[in-house]
Design an enzyme around this catalytic site. Structure first.
Site, PDB file in Angstrom:
ATOM      1  N   ALA A   1      29.527  43.367  14.108  1.00 43.08           N
ATOM      2  CA  ALA A   1      30.173  43.029  15.381  1.00 43.08           C
ATOM      3  C   ALA A   1      29.925  44.064  16.474  1.00 43.08           C
ATOM      4  O   ALA A   1      29.871  43.739  17.655  1.00 43.08           O
ATOM      5  CB  ALA A   1      31.676  42.875  15.159  1.00 43.08           C
TER       6      ALA A   1
ATOM      7  N   PHE B   1      36.053  40.639  15.727  1.00 40.73           N
ATOM      8  CA  PHE B   1      37.136  39.742  15.263  1.00 40.73           C
ATOM      9  C   PHE B   1      38.354  40.515  14.794  1.00 40.73           C
ATOM     10  O   PHE B   1      39.475  40.113  14.973  1.00 40.73           O
ATOM     11  CB  PHE B   1      36.743  38.928  14.023  1.00 40.73           C
ATOM     12  CG  PHE B   1      35.494  38.147  14.105  1.00 40.73           C
ATOM     13  CD1 PHE B   1      35.053  37.456  12.992  1.00 40.73           C
ATOM     14  CD2 PHE B   1      34.787  38.072  15.273  1.00 40.73           C
ATOM     15  CE1 PHE B   1      33.899  36.713  13.050  1.00 40.73           C
ATOM     16  CE2 PHE B   1      33.625  37.333  15.329  1.00 40.73           C
ATOM     17  CZ  PHE B   1      33.175  36.653  14.208  1.00 40.73           C
TER      18      PHE B   1
ATOM     19  N   HIS C   1      26.828  35.129   7.737  1.00 39.89           N
ATOM     20  CA  HIS C   1      28.065  34.389   8.017  1.00 39.89           C
ATOM     21  C   HIS C   1      27.820  33.132   8.839  1.00 39.89           C
ATOM     22  O   HIS C   1      28.743  32.600   9.445  1.00 39.89           O
ATOM     23  CB  HIS C   1      29.080  35.308   8.715  1.00 39.89           C
ATOM     24  CG  HIS C   1      29.506  36.477   7.867  1.00 39.89           C
ATOM     25  ND1 HIS C   1      30.067  37.619   8.370  1.00 39.89           N
ATOM     26  CD2 HIS C   1      29.446  36.671   6.517  1.00 39.89           C
ATOM     27  CE1 HIS C   1      30.321  38.479   7.388  1.00 39.89           C
ATOM     28  NE2 HIS C   1      29.955  37.917   6.257  1.00 39.89           N
TER      29      HIS C   1
ATOM     30  N   CYS D   1      26.756  18.914   9.341  1.00 39.17           N
ATOM     31  CA  CYS D   1      27.545  18.040   8.482  1.00 39.17           C
ATOM     32  C   CYS D   1      27.748  18.722   7.136  1.00 39.17           C
ATOM     33  O   CYS D   1      26.804  19.219   6.526  1.00 39.17           O
ATOM     34  CB  CYS D   1      26.809  16.716   8.297  1.00 39.17           C
ATOM     35  SG  CYS D   1      27.599  15.638   7.086  1.00 39.17           S
TER      36      CYS D   1
ATOM     37  N   CYS E   1      25.768  16.070   4.435  1.00 34.18           N
ATOM     38  CA  CYS E   1      24.313  15.875   4.409  1.00 34.18           C
ATOM     39  C   CYS E   1      23.555  16.991   5.109  1.00 34.18           C
ATOM     40  O   CYS E   1      22.330  17.029   5.062  1.00 34.18           O
ATOM     41  CB  CYS E   1      23.935  14.520   5.001  1.00 34.18           C
ATOM     42  SG  CYS E   1      24.022  14.447   6.808  1.00 34.18           S
TER      43      CYS E   1
ATOM     44  N   CYS F   1      29.910  13.029  11.257  1.00 34.66           N
ATOM     45  CA  CYS F   1      28.445  12.991  11.215  1.00 34.66           C
ATOM     46  C   CYS F   1      27.908  11.642  11.692  1.00 34.66           C
ATOM     47  O   CYS F   1      28.339  10.590  11.216  1.00 34.66           O
ATOM     48  CB  CYS F   1      27.970  13.263   9.794  1.00 34.66           C
ATOM     49  SG  CYS F   1      26.177  13.267   9.635  1.00 34.66           S
TER      50      CYS F   1
ATOM     51  N   CYS G   1      26.057  10.197   8.343  1.00 30.13           N
ATOM     52  CA  CYS G   1      26.728   9.776   7.108  1.00 30.13           C
ATOM     53  C   CYS G   1      28.250   9.720   7.243  1.00 30.13           C
ATOM     54  O   CYS G   1      28.943   9.478   6.250  1.00 30.13           O
ATOM     55  CB  CYS G   1      26.343  10.713   5.964  1.00 30.13           C
ATOM     56  SG  CYS G   1      27.198  12.304   5.996  1.00 30.13           S
TER      57      CYS G   1
HETATM   58 ZN    ZN Z   1      26.124  13.825   7.384  1.00 34.36          ZN
END
Ligand code: ZN
Length: 252
Positions: A23, A34, A120, A128, A131, A153, A156
């Site tokens: 950071a 943070f 991170h 998503c 998927c 998404c 999907c």
């Molecule tokens: Zn998806």
């Protein structure tokens, strides 16, 4: 010899350099750490991965935070530290950048994406959870703010989350493996702006040192591993790294 001159000499003598950032390199771009006072986790509790997956209210709160700009990631620009690192990567001196940051500022400063290893994740886009399809934040923002739609998404209908590693989420396996390989391949490991308190990330400089590499640390405050370092500089990263990059360039 000044500490900047010592770091320049280590860089000059090194065959393969890895830079590891936390950071502290991004505070000069206006992104508070943070964990520090004023940082995002001093003002609100992090939403864990399990909470995000389990609760629509938590997903709504999470996206509210993303789009209200409380984390200060959106719109931040690379600073002198990022630009110096990028110039060292482009010059072939630094092989890769391992980062704990999610702000995309190494890529924005000109480091090719394949040479940035994000431990991170990345907060500047979403994906998503089922998927893996990538989703752009500006598109999600329109439907979230305009039609109150919690991102799903388009491929999907799965849950969509920023591409960060949340609390309670396992570390990304591929990034960890690449970081480990780069750590063991280098002969100089340079830490920029990390207090080296968060594991497993803080294990990389230890592993580099154990493997025979030299270790340099530039961080405003003392770190857990100052005692192991060959060079320690407790100053601002931008000025130090700009001076190091300029000295290396002048030396050809
Ligand atoms: Zn998806």
């Amino acid at each position: 010899m000044s500490s900047v001159a010592q770091l320049t000499r280590l860089m000059d003598e090194a065959r393969r350099v890895v830079v590891f950032t936390g950071a502290g390199i991004s505070t000069e771009s206006g992104i508070p750490d943070f964990r520090s006072p004023g940082g995002v986790w001093s003002r609100m509790r992090p939403i864990t991965y399990d909470e995000f997956v389990a609760s629509e209210a938590m997903r709504r709160e999470s996206w509210n935070r993303v789009f209200s700009g409380v984390t200060k990631w959106v719109g931040a620009k690379p600073n002198a530290g990022h630009l110096a690192v990028a110039s060292l990567v482009v010059a072939g001196k630094v092989a890769s950048v391992i980062t704990q940051n999610v702000d995309n500022l190494h890529q924005d400063s000109g480091v090719p994406g394949e040479q940035v290893i994000e431990l991170h994740g990345n907060a500047t886009y979403a994906h998503c959870l089922d998927c893996g399809l990538r989703h752009e934040l500006h598109v999600l923002k329109q439907s979230f703010l305009g039609r109150d739609e919690i991102p799903a998404c388009r491929g999907c209908s799965g849950l969509v989350k920023t591409a960060t590693i949340s609390f309670g989420q396992p570390m990304p396996r591929e990034a960890m493996a690449r970081a480990q390989a780069e750590t063991l391949a280098c002969d100089l490991f340079v830490v920029l702006g990390s207090s080296l308190t968060v594991y497993p990330a803080a294990g990389f400089p230890l592993a580099a040192k154990r493997n025979g590499a030299r270790l340099a640390i530039v961080n405003r405050e003392p770190t857990e591993q100052d005692g192991l370092a060959d060079v320690i500089i407790h100053e601002g990263i931008g000025a130090v790294m700009a001076a190091v990059a300029a000295a290396l360039e002048a030396a050809g």
